[in-house]
Scaffold this motif. Structure first.
Motif, PDB file in Angstrom:
ATOM      1  N   HIS A 217      -6.854   3.134   1.484  1.00  0.00           N
ATOM      2  CA  HIS A 217      -8.074   2.887   0.908  1.00  0.00           C
ATOM      3  C   HIS A 217      -9.238   2.739   1.821  1.00  0.00           C
ATOM      4  O   HIS A 217     -10.415   2.852   1.437  1.00  0.00           O
ATOM      5  N   ASN A 218      -8.650   2.474   3.152  1.00  0.00           N
ATOM      6  CA  ASN A 218      -9.668   2.272   4.295  1.00  0.00           C
ATOM      7  C   ASN A 218      -9.722   3.524   5.140  1.00  0.00           C
ATOM      8  O   ASN A 218      -8.725   4.041   5.260  1.00  0.00           O
TER       9      ASN A 218
ATOM     10  N   ASP B 195       0.730  -1.228   0.012  1.00  0.00           N
ATOM     11  CA  ASP B 195       0.065  -0.024   0.080  1.00  0.00           C
ATOM     12  C   ASP B 195       1.195   1.200   0.057  1.00  0.00           C
ATOM     13  O   ASP B 195       1.579   1.321   1.074  1.00  0.00           O
TER      14      ASP B 195
ATOM     15  N   ASN C 291      -4.507   0.208  -9.064  1.00  0.00           N
ATOM     16  CA  ASN C 291      -5.862   0.005  -8.664  1.00  0.00           C
ATOM     17  C   ASN C 291      -6.841   0.727  -9.787  1.00  0.00           C
ATOM     18  O   ASN C 291      -7.481   1.520  -9.321  1.00  0.00           O
TER      19      ASN C 291
ATOM     20  N   ARG D  85      -6.399  -6.429   7.717  1.00  0.00           N
ATOM     21  CA  ARG D  85      -6.591  -5.487   6.629  1.00  0.00           C
ATOM     22  C   ARG D  85      -5.595  -4.354   6.852  1.00  0.00           C
ATOM     23  O   ARG D  85      -5.335  -3.639   5.892  1.00  0.00           O
TER      24      ARG D  85
ATOM     25  N   LEU E  14     -10.458   1.908  -9.039  1.00  0.00           N
ATOM     26  CA  LEU E  14     -11.024   3.231  -8.154  1.00  0.00           C
ATOM     27  C   LEU E  14     -11.591   4.038  -8.951  1.00  0.00           C
ATOM     28  O   LEU E  14     -10.821   4.734  -9.761  1.00  0.00           O
TER      29      LEU E  14
END
Lengths: 718, 718
Positions: free
Chosen positions: A272-273, A233, A469, A267, A472
């Protein structure tokens, strides 16, 4: 309009001096740099160019790192869940993880480890587990058939970018570089001393290019060929964790932080969270540390009469050019590796004297996705054209000072057309740069505010590159916005919940999947947020919602702004509630002026909540584009957005319609051509974003017909 | 094998006596019935056939209903949300609802109304709102830009089946029938007295066909042409609500029940959502009432020497043939309207002397979806063949005593081929019935348990017909199971959580969308449930998960049985966690014997959690069919199931593989032919489920080749 040399950074390569100097001349390079795996020879250093030297301080002195194995960087990992079959379960900590990258840290920080019964979600008390020989944890008194995991600390014995370059280029037995942890006072001292000496030893270097600072983005490698990478990430702070920092954090903030705050049941803290409060505090704590030490490094460089640039990738974590404190570092330049237009805006928007883009393709045999570039089967010229025509529209809107390449220059030798094309790119860049220097381009008065959980900290990005990604929605929205003549700012949900929609925003955009940091997730269960946006639109503001805007499972709606948008989504708990039928509206402004319905996708279960919402496009019986008035304002819903010419025009139309504004300024009939007006220079720049030849009418002032070569650019008098 | 007359119920029609009696002869009808909109003449009544008379007690005496407007049935509605623009908001209660169906009940039960701020999710105190003239509620002291709704009681002035028949058949000014509420003692007394008199007045009737009892499934009509139906749920108890019942419920159970328990923020109590505890208590309370009064009605009928059958549709709510108390009614027969095989099993499995199916097409000009049947453009013979070949395979597995039709017999006159085909259907039915009478068919020893929130209460159904919710994975699974030679039982999540997987189950099936009653929703956050199923499989049990089995957002996994299944699903919060790559397995038993990969669909984001899970089929990089061992047991994951021949074979294979069982018994190479063995008769019945002619090999005993006409059936000696 003349073009001159300059503004170009060339990767030099010892052993290829003639090529290096010939291409420097041809591309107008004023600066030569080294790269991972290359060096510059005396002949190059003495060639009269500026010299960038790349430094990755944390892995530069590998002998020292090897001699200090307790001073390496660390992070938390969660084991694979293991199902208990009896009263005791043994968990192999590193199962599935790369043992080239990780070793279990069994000498410090065991108090931060946690064992969880993931079937109940509860932590197992400390007295019921122990670390045993062989990197295993034994948990006693467990419930049979429950699933258990361990959160544990590892030390990393191979720095991940070194690992990537090594593996990608088959470096065989070249040594594995290790990253040291600067939270140790000895490491800090060593780094600064090493940098001091390095500056003394490198009088030819004019710019130290920090690649980058101290902490890489999270990147966990696996040991299973079917799962060679476990987690990566671009914005996650996992690699800033270590026992010293954890202890200092609590001492400094009074807040408790646990391994589970980083692991999050597997996670992790993906960008992205939506971030937790304690994680945001950790980020700020880390940023303070990185700033303090980073500034000390910059000071060393400056003291030696060199400039300090920083690379905004790899070990950039904690740097945060949009934290509001970036100028405190004193950096002279920011360099961003770019594949997309939004990344150019990300670089251009940072408050620093010099903005430089590292273009792609990288001069490697294969690209980041493993496809050939400078190798048999590759077509680097097409790649370069595709990247440049993608980027260039963003450069028309915000100034970039420099461009450059990286990698092995010698790889370009068999590709003469590539060398030609880069010469053209360098010229186009210098031309655009000059236009900006002469005066800013025309921009629409409509002010767009992008609303996410992160707000301005993640200005002009989500996390990482578009190809990482591609699903998105917000990244595609940003990519379209990057080349549009609109004013764009970034705002957090918390900021709007606390203070309302900022005064300088005309149209809010909320775009993304339910639960993500981009849509916002549970933040939308906060009535203050919903009320603020509702009031904003009712009083005349605009809202463009894409994907699952404002979505969370709470109360009556799934889209918490459904009353404003005129649409909501049935996620499966309303299947016997019938859906309003509709006719498609014809000729709506959102789909005018060359906009198309490409890439709208479909969000299954989206339905109209009001009879006065207008459906612009549908997939079967499901609306995928709608427009609605709400009070004095307007709202547009789009089920998805995939960046493309017709979609970009549609997004621009949607923003203008939501703002209640007319299309003004300069624009082309064919949306594959984009137009930037530079009033101070009296010039219009028309750029093609397609690899087809096109002819279009340019509107604004006197309409005129313009023809563009594939990927071409023309400059007209206004 | 001979076929005889009998077991067939014909809809007679006054004015068409010759046709009625001719078709009765041709179809072997032993019984003639009336239908909604038709009556039987003296000539028909005296023809020597049994006579069914349809009665819908609650709407039979419309004059009495009109004279007692305060004795009609009621229900809760939630208004459309209204956004406040100032300190006061006015909400029009019936906005969007049919005023032909609903009137606001402003004379009783106001204490059950509730007003909600749906932006905060909180109830507005009673003193801040009032009901005013014109069916409106004014709410004071509200938050501007918050959204408000009212839960309110309405009386229904048009019974919904009457409404449907009236609208479908353009009955113009024929009067609107009203449904009375039997919770009023006066209504109860009137209904029983009316039934008593009716029996006296109808000596020709041999069977009273209750169509059905007292409460219809929920069906809210709208007043907007774009939303003519607002909500309809075949199993929802909304229409059992009224102030008397609400008060009696609290008196009887001590539990508080509110309007919001029925309204659920606008989702109502749809059967497709997991039921709350208080709603389950309400259902039981209603079932007690319906049983007590229903039994009293049956007693009246029996006292007059007639039989009492009940129709398992329309106002069937509260009847619940699978409540465990169905035999207490004393019904002589159960009649089910069927489109699908699972509905035949639903009927066949109820504990009652006679099981009758009302076949489709219904003898109406148009069908339930508005397409022509017995009208210009219709092809009722094809329709009938499609329904019969769909159903027939279920009749091979479980005995049905009678079949029949409903509607206007005269409509069949122009369709001679339809009349011929029904004669054939009636013969085939009688043949199959006789085989069952001679001895049960062969069934596999593998015992399947279907696991849902509802368990056995919703045996062989979810809610309603397949065409109403064709997206439901479980309905397709049930339809496939309906014709397979397996033992199938139904179990609730609560039952398994409390007592483990029942001893008589070899393979569990959990199938459906996350959050639904069929997958189970939040029940899967209960460790006891997860542990029970995990232990069951680890000890040798089988699990077949379809769609989003065991899915809920809790702890580490989304599929709470991911460790067992070997797959989990990323719902968007794991997008930077990489997914294991895989090779497709070849020749796995699950895809053998004519199974195909049709209709597996894809659940985006499904990924392997273990290296030892086998991928049988994939959509791009996403597994859509997997098989894995777990301890001594096995688990299969299928992303979806659409009923079809190859998919049915695949499901059967999956169940057998999960059970660790071999394929035995009788079966055909081509899955479009299904084989039932009746050992007592020494007969094999081979039926086609396709409208193509096929030739296939029938295995079991001696292999033999069999040819079948389109939709055909052959009977062989074993």
């Amino acid at each position: 309009m003349t073009t001159t040399a300059g503004g170009f950074t060339l990767p030099g390569e010892a052993g290829h001096e003639d090529l290096t100097l010939a291409l420097a001349e041809r591309w107008g390079a004023d600066v030569i740099r080294d790269s991972d795996g290359t060096s510059l020879s005396r002949e190059i250093l003495d060639s009269g160019h500026g010299i960038y030297s790349t430094l990755c301080l944390i892995r530069e002195d590998n002998d020292w790192a090897k001699a200090n194995p307790d001073k390496l960087q660390q992070n938390f990992l969660m084991t694979t869940p293991v199902t208990a079959t009896g009263p005791e379960v043994t968990i192999e900590l590193l199962a599935g993880y790369s043992r080239d990258q990780f070793v279990v840290n069994d000498w410090d920080g065991l108090e931060f480890w946690q064992v969880f019964d993931r079937t109940t979600g509860l932590e197992v008390p400390r007295e019921r587990w122990e670390l045993v020989e062989g990197g295993r944890v034994v948990v006693r008194g467990v419930e049979p058939w429950h699933s258990y995991t361990v959160n544990f600390l590892v030390t990393r014995i191979w720095e991940e970018i070194s690992m990537y370059n090594h593996v990608t280029n088959d470096w065989g037995d070249r040594e594995h570089l290790r990253a040291v942890e600067p939270r140790h006072p000895e490491v800090r001292e060593h780094l600064l001393a090493w940098l001091e000496q390095w500056c003394v030893d490198h009088p030819d270097t004019t710019v130290v290019r920090f690649t980058s600072l101290f902490y890489n983005f999270a990147w966990f490698w696996g040991d299973d060929p079917a799962l060679p990478h476990v987690y990566a990430d671009w914005g996650s702070y996992d690699f800033t964790v270590n026992p010293i920092a954890l202890r200092e954090f609590t001492a400094a903030t009074g807040m408790t932080i646990t391994s589970e705050d980083f692991v999050n049941a597997g996670r992790y803290t993906s960008t992205h969270n939506p971030p937790s409060e304690v994680y945001r505090a950790w980020m700020a704590f880390t940023q303070d540390f990185v700033l303090e030490l980073g500034k000390a490094c910059v000071d060393v460089v400056h003291r030696h009469g060199k400039k300090a640039y920083v690379f905004y990738d790899d070990s950039w974590v904690g740097l945060e050019p949009y934290s509001g404190r970036f100028t405190e570092y004193g950096f002279d330049g920011l360099i961003k590796a770019v594949f997309s237009g939004y990344e150019a805006r990300l670089c251009a928007g940072a408050d620093v004297p010099t903005h430089e883009l590292r273009l792609h393709p990288y001069l490697f045999p294969i690209d980041l996705e493993g496809k050939p570039t400078f190798a048999e089967g590759g077509d680097p010229t097409s790649d370069a054209r595709a990247y440049w025509t993608t980027l260039r529209r963003a450069l028309l809107r915000a100034p970039i000072d420099r461009i450059g390449l990286g990698g092995y220059l010698s790889l370009t030798e068999p590709f003469g057309d590539f060398q030609d094309y880069i010469a053209q790119v360098a010229d186009e860049h210098r031309l655009i740069r000059q236009l900006h220097a002469d005066g800013a381009p025309h921009t629409s008065p409509v002010r767009v505010g992008v609303l996410t959980a992160w707000g301005s900290l993640r200005t002009w990005t989500t996390s990482g590159h578009l190809h990482e990604n591609p699903e998105l929605t917000l990244l595609h929205v940003l990519e379209s916005l990057a080349g549009l003549p609109l004013q764009v700012t970034f705002h957090s949900l918390a900021e709007v919940a606390a203070g309302g929609v900022p005064e300088d925003v005309d149209v809010l955009i909320n775009a993304g999947d339910a639960g993500s940091a981009w849509s916002g997730g549970e933040a939308w269960a906060n009535p203050a947020l919903v009320t603020a946006v509702t009031a904003f639109v009712a009083r005349g503001g605009g809202l463009v919602g894409l994907g699952q805007p404002s979505a969370t499972t709470f109360s009556t709606r799934f889209f918490q702004l459904a009353d404003v948008l005129g649409v909501d989504q049935d996620t499966g708990d309303r299947i016997r509630l019938m859906r309003r039928t509709f006719d498609l509206a014809e000729g709506h402004a959102v789909l005018a002026h060359g906009a198309d319905d490409a890439g709208l996708g479909v969000q299954p279960g989206v339905f109209l909540t009001r009879s006065d919402a207008t459906v612009l496009a549908a997939d079967g019986g499901t609306p995928v584009a709608t427009a609605a008035s709400f009070g004095a304002g307007r709202a547009v819903y789009l089920a998805d957005h995939r960046h493309g010419a017709g979609a970009t025009r549609r997004l621009e139309n949607a923003i203008l319609w939501a703002a209640g504004a007319e299309r003004t300024g300069w624009w082309s009939t064919d949306p594959r051509a984009e137009v930037a007006a530079f009033p101070a220079s009296g010039r219009l720049v028309v750029v093609s974003t397609t690899d087809e030849a096109i002819t279009t009418t340019v509107h604004g002032g006197t309409d005129r017909e313009v023809s563009l070569e594939p990927g071409g650019m023309v400059v007209l008098k206004m």
